[in-house]
Design a protein around this motif. Structure first.
Motif, mmCIF file in Angstrom:
data_model
loop_
_atom_site.group_PDB
_atom_site.id
_atom_site.type_symbol
_atom_site.label_atom_id
_atom_site.label_comp_id
_atom_site.label_asym_id
_atom_site.label_seq_id
_atom_site.Cartn_x
_atom_site.Cartn_y
_atom_site.Cartn_z
ATOM 1 N N GLY A 194 -16.376 -28.275 -14.132
ATOM 2 C CA GLY A 194 -16.779 -27.309 -13.108
ATOM 3 C C GLY A 194 -15.601 -26.399 -12.776
ATOM 4 N N VAL A 195 -15.925 -25.213 -12.285
ATOM 5 C CA VAL A 195 -14.885 -24.276 -11.824
ATOM 6 C C VAL A 195 -15.205 -23.960 -10.367
ATOM 7 C CG1 VAL A 195 -13.811 -22.016 -12.174
ATOM 8 C CG2 VAL A 195 -14.722 -23.276 -14.150
ATOM 9 N N HIS A 196 -14.245 -24.210 -9.483
ATOM 10 C CA HIS A 196 -14.458 -23.861 -8.061
ATOM 11 C C HIS A 196 -14.154 -22.372 -7.924
ATOM 12 C CE1 HIS A 196 -14.424 -28.173 -7.450
ATOM 13 N NE2 HIS A 196 -13.139 -28.291 -7.672
ATOM 14 N N THR B 150 -0.615 -14.217 -9.583
ATOM 15 C CA THR B 150 -1.731 -13.589 -8.865
ATOM 16 C C THR B 150 -2.515 -14.562 -7.989
ATOM 17 O OG1 THR B 150 -3.137 -14.050 -10.753
ATOM 18 C CG2 THR B 150 -2.145 -11.865 -10.661
ATOM 19 N N LYS B 151 -2.216 -15.844 -8.117
ATOM 20 C CA LYS B 151 -2.992 -16.828 -7.372
ATOM 21 C C LYS B 151 -2.510 -16.904 -5.910
ATOM 22 C CE LYS B 151 -5.435 -18.224 -10.971
ATOM 23 N NZ LYS B 151 -5.459 -17.415 -12.193
ATOM 24 N N PHE B 152 -3.320 -17.546 -5.096
ATOM 25 C CA PHE B 152 -3.015 -17.717 -3.672
ATOM 26 C C PHE B 152 -1.595 -18.259 -3.456
ATOM 27 C CE2 PHE B 152 -3.232 -21.176 -0.395
ATOM 28 C CZ PHE B 152 -3.110 -20.355 0.708
ATOM 29 N N TYR C 126 -13.888 -8.956 -11.890
ATOM 30 C CA TYR C 126 -13.771 -10.340 -12.364
ATOM 31 C C TYR C 126 -15.090 -11.066 -12.186
ATOM 32 C CZ TYR C 126 -8.628 -10.030 -12.172
ATOM 33 O OH TYR C 126 -7.333 -9.686 -12.355
ATOM 34 N N PHE C 127 -15.732 -11.789 -13.115
ATOM 35 C CA PHE C 127 -15.293 -11.997 -14.468
ATOM 36 C C PHE C 127 -16.307 -11.400 -15.422
ATOM 37 C CE2 PHE C 127 -12.914 -15.212 -12.159
ATOM 38 C CZ PHE C 127 -11.656 -15.005 -12.670
ATOM 39 N N TRP C 128 -16.548 -10.127 -15.255
ATOM 40 C CA TRP C 128 -17.415 -9.380 -16.160
ATOM 41 C C TRP C 128 -16.760 -9.318 -17.539
ATOM 42 C CZ3 TRP C 128 -16.803 -4.835 -18.971
ATOM 43 C CH2 TRP C 128 -17.983 -4.272 -19.479
#
Ligand SMILES: *Cc1c(COP(=O)(O)O)cnc(C)c1O
Length: 372
Positions: free
Chosen positions: A130-132, A185-187, A314-316
């Motif tokens: 899974g991806v949160h 780029t992440k939090f 994101y994430f087209w």
């Protein structure tokens, strides 16, 4: 001029430079630059404490962390994942000649839809990953039930969900293990970096060995491994940024609510919602452009870009529409109607510590441009 400053999605959150240089100097004095030095050990301990998880193994980046997690769990054959995610989720499997099987998402959460999973299970399925997505946890309990029923493993790409909780427990504690990314780029960032978190002692031990070429002792290699180590300078960045995590959380919350107030009165644009009872990093301000908005998503993106607001779709178009998956699985889209619809409608707006109220006003005015 401020008015025209370029606003990016994913501009890094950077902590105290003085503290960073101080830690860097101490590192140079010790002449210990990598291989599980003091800073990496301190960061791993602080992250494990913050997440309330038994093991946190830092990594050079999130993608290698995914590859190691997949390998340490002994996955093979096919692994079910969503297609609406960063390409690394799929690549980490294909890189090891495991087929990523794309499953549709839930319209309300944009995360993998547990009701769709069993359609994709075959004798070759070894796991669900899974991806949160966009800081919002998957339906973890439903996924665990399916995994248990079929005797397959469950793990999570938690690259978007550091600092988020699910039913009061921090993300990092679910499934066999969870994988974090600390990319710039992440939090929360360590320049480049990542981690695998798990409450399983045996798995943690295996991951540690694989991360360091399989070295069990000075000259003793147990089995095949790679180089997934985080360096000391990256850990220094992490330790400094960790000190400011609470303030970044506050800033993102403030930014989100500023967007929310503005967009609530903009017909056709819907901001994603977060559960206000949970911890959430709100690093992704995602807008769904509805059919009742006077422009298409791409037209709105161009209008924003013309005003130096670098919004991203994101994430087209979804992993299944990128190579090599587009060629390997040309019919995957038939099972992904919601993914394909949502991928055409979403736009990610800038947030983070470089974004203030005035800038958000600029974004909102641009979004409302057609009405004035
Ligand atoms: C960023 C990201 C990754 C990859 O992490 P890196 O640290 O950039 O290698 C994997 N999955 C998702 C969902 C991501 O957003």
């Amino acid at each position: 001029m401020e008015e025209n400053s370029i606003l990016h999605v994913g501009a890094p959150n950077i902590g105290s430079r003085e503290k960073f240089f101080e830690r860097a100097n101490q590192m140079f004095d010790r002449r210990w630059l990598t291989n599980r030095g003091e800073l990496v050990q301190e960061l791993e301990q602080k992250l494990a404490d913050y997440l309330g998880v038994k093991h946190c193994i830092s990594m050079c980046n999130g993608t290698v962390a995914l590859e190691i997690a997949i390998r340490a769990l002994g996955l093979s054959g096919e692994v079910i994942i969503p297609s609406l995610t960063f390409i690394a989720t799929a690549h980490s499997l294909q890189w090891q000649e495991i087929t990523p099987v794309f499953c549709d998402i839930d319209r309300n959460t944009y995360c993998i839809d547990p009701r769709e999973i069993e359609k994709h299970i075959t004798p070759k399925t070894s796991a669900i990953m899974g991806v949160h997505l966009y800081s919002r946890p998957c339906d973890i309990e439903a996924l665990q039930t399916i995994a248990d029923k079929h005797g397959i493993k469950l793990l999570f790409d938690a690259a978007h969900a550091f600092g988020c909780s699910h039913k009061g427990t921090m993300i990092g504690n679910f499934g066999e293990c969870e994988v974090l990314s600390f990319h710039a780029t992440k939090f929360f960032n360590t320049f480049e970096g990542g981690a695998i978190t798990t409450n399983n002692d045996e798995l943690a031990e295996k991951i540690r060995l694989m991360q360091n070429f399989g070295f069990k002792g000075m000259d003793d290699v147990g089995y095949i491994g790679t180089n997934g180590k985080m360096s000391e300078i990256c850990a220094a960045m992490g330790l400094v940024n960790l000190e400011e995590l609470a303030s970044v959380l506050e800033t993102n919350k403030r930014n989100y609510h500023a967007y929310k107030t503005g967009l609530d009165t903009t017909p056709g644009l819907t901001l994603i919602e977060f559960n206000e009872n949970e911890k959430c990093n709100r690093q992704y301000v995602v807008v769904e452009v509805g059919a009742d908005y006077p422009m298409t998503r791409d037209e709105l993106m161009e209008q924003l870009h013309a005003h130096n607001i670098r919004a991203r779709r994101y994430f087209w178009p979804g992993c299944h529409r990128m190579e090599p998956y587009r060629s390997l699985q040309p019919n995957a889209g038939m099972m992904l109607p919601i993914t394909e619809e949502i991928a055409e409608r979403i736009l990610v707006l800038p947030t983070g510590t470089v974004v203030d109220a005035k800038m958000i006003e600029r974004v909102l005015n641009t979004c409302k441009g057609k009405y004035s």
